[in-house]
Design a protein around this motif. Structure first.
Motif, mmCIF file in Angstrom:
data_model
loop_
_atom_site.group_PDB
_atom_site.id
_atom_site.type_symbol
_atom_site.label_atom_id
_atom_site.label_comp_id
_atom_site.label_asym_id
_atom_site.label_seq_id
_atom_site.Cartn_x
_atom_site.Cartn_y
_atom_site.Cartn_z
ATOM 1 N N SER A 1 -12.842 -44.249 20.573
ATOM 2 C CA SER A 1 -13.759 -43.021 20.455
ATOM 3 C C SER A 1 -15.141 -43.145 20.556
ATOM 4 N N LYS A 2 -15.524 -44.425 20.777
ATOM 5 C CA LYS A 2 -17.055 -45.008 20.929
ATOM 6 C C LYS A 2 -17.104 -45.094 22.507
ATOM 7 N N ARG A 3 -18.278 -44.671 23.120
ATOM 8 C CA ARG A 3 -18.606 -44.924 24.471
ATOM 9 C C ARG A 3 -19.771 -45.984 24.167
ATOM 10 N N ALA B 1 -26.419 -49.823 28.210
ATOM 11 C CA ALA B 1 -25.947 -49.755 26.973
ATOM 12 C C ALA B 1 -26.114 -48.323 26.313
ATOM 13 N N LEU B 2 -25.143 -47.646 25.552
ATOM 14 C CA LEU B 2 -25.046 -46.400 25.468
ATOM 15 C C LEU B 2 -25.011 -46.510 23.710
ATOM 16 N N GLU B 3 -24.351 -47.299 23.071
ATOM 17 C CA GLU B 3 -24.391 -47.480 21.721
ATOM 18 C C GLU B 3 -24.454 -48.746 21.250
ATOM 19 N N ARG B 4 -24.897 -49.031 20.324
ATOM 20 C CA ARG B 4 -25.294 -50.461 19.545
ATOM 21 C C ARG B 4 -24.066 -51.105 19.323
ATOM 22 N N ILE B 5 -23.734 -52.188 19.740
ATOM 23 C CA ILE B 5 -22.376 -53.131 19.597
ATOM 24 C C ILE B 5 -22.682 -54.082 18.388
#
Length: 236
Positions: A67-69, A82-86
């Motif tokens: 669900s996360k991109r 990078a679109l979201e913190r990993i």
């Protein structure tokens, strides 16, 4: 004829093969906690595609089953960003290898490229003891060399970024013994309840990361009198 009736089936089968065909793999090493917008790599350059091709063939990244991109492709530059913190720990826990797989999709004709993101651990967690204070009761009759187990510290990071060593604040009675994550206090000099009824020992756990992180616990030792137990009269 029979050959004409089979032709649509063959065409459909051919389409399925084309649909799942992967043309080439890309692999990038990515530190966890990358800032949003950071460049992971340039997909256009690494695949030998020009930027007009990316736009005309509507290049996109697809995270199947998630669900996360975590990243996206910039069609103007060809950069994968990078679109979201990993957070490696929430994604893979203590696994030595943490892999995130992305599909790069190009249309007209349909083309897939598997992009593997190897998420690298950074030292973003400190060693932690379960409690801030450990209470122990030890009799003054305890012999020199006696060992007392202490619960080890835990660190969510892995490898060098996990707990590497322990340090016991210098004191007159105990030294530290650490073996395969087993942490023990070793009585070096006998206790004397008349001289000291209580001791506070500071134990520090340190990891091997850069910058190094640490966690502490206070061990509160109550020294019990050797004669605390009342004598038992076994005679009538």
């Amino acid at each position: 004829s029979d050959s004409w009736s089979l032709r649509p089936i063959f065409c459909f089968a051919s389409f399925l093969v084309t649909l799942h065909l992967v043309y080439g793999d890309l692999s990038y090493s990515v530190p966890e906690e990358m800032k949003r917008g950071s460049v992971i790599g340039n997909i256009a350059k690494d695949l030998g595609l020009d930027l007009r091709t990316l736009s005309s063939r509507k290049a996109r990244v697809d995270f199947e089953g998630s669900s996360k991109r975590y990243c996206d492709i910039n069609l103007s530059t060809g950069d994968l960003t990078a679109l979201e913190r990993i957070d490696r720990e929430s994604l893979c826990g203590k696994k030595p290898s943490c892999l995130l797989t992305v599909d790069l999709v190009l249309e007209n004709p349909l083309e897939l490229h598997r992009v593997s993101l190897h998420i690298q651990d950074i030292n973003d967690n400190s060693p932690k003891f379960r409690e801030d204070l450990i209470e122990m009761e030890i009799r003054e009759s305890a012999e020199k060399g006696n060992r007392f187990s202490i619960e080890e510290a835990h660190d969510a990071d892995i490898g060098q970024n996990a707990v590497q060593r322990y340090n016991l604040q210098k004191n007159g009675n105990f030294i530290l013994a650490v073996d395969s994550n087993k942490v023990e206090l070793v009585l070096e000099n006998k206790l004397d309840q008349e001289k000291q009824k209580e001791l506070n020992l500071l134990l520090t756990a340190l990891d091997g990361g850069s910058p190094q992180r640490s966690g502490t616990v206070v061990i509160h030792v109550t020294v019990l009198d050797a004669n605390d137990n009342a004598p038992v009269n076994w005679c009538d």
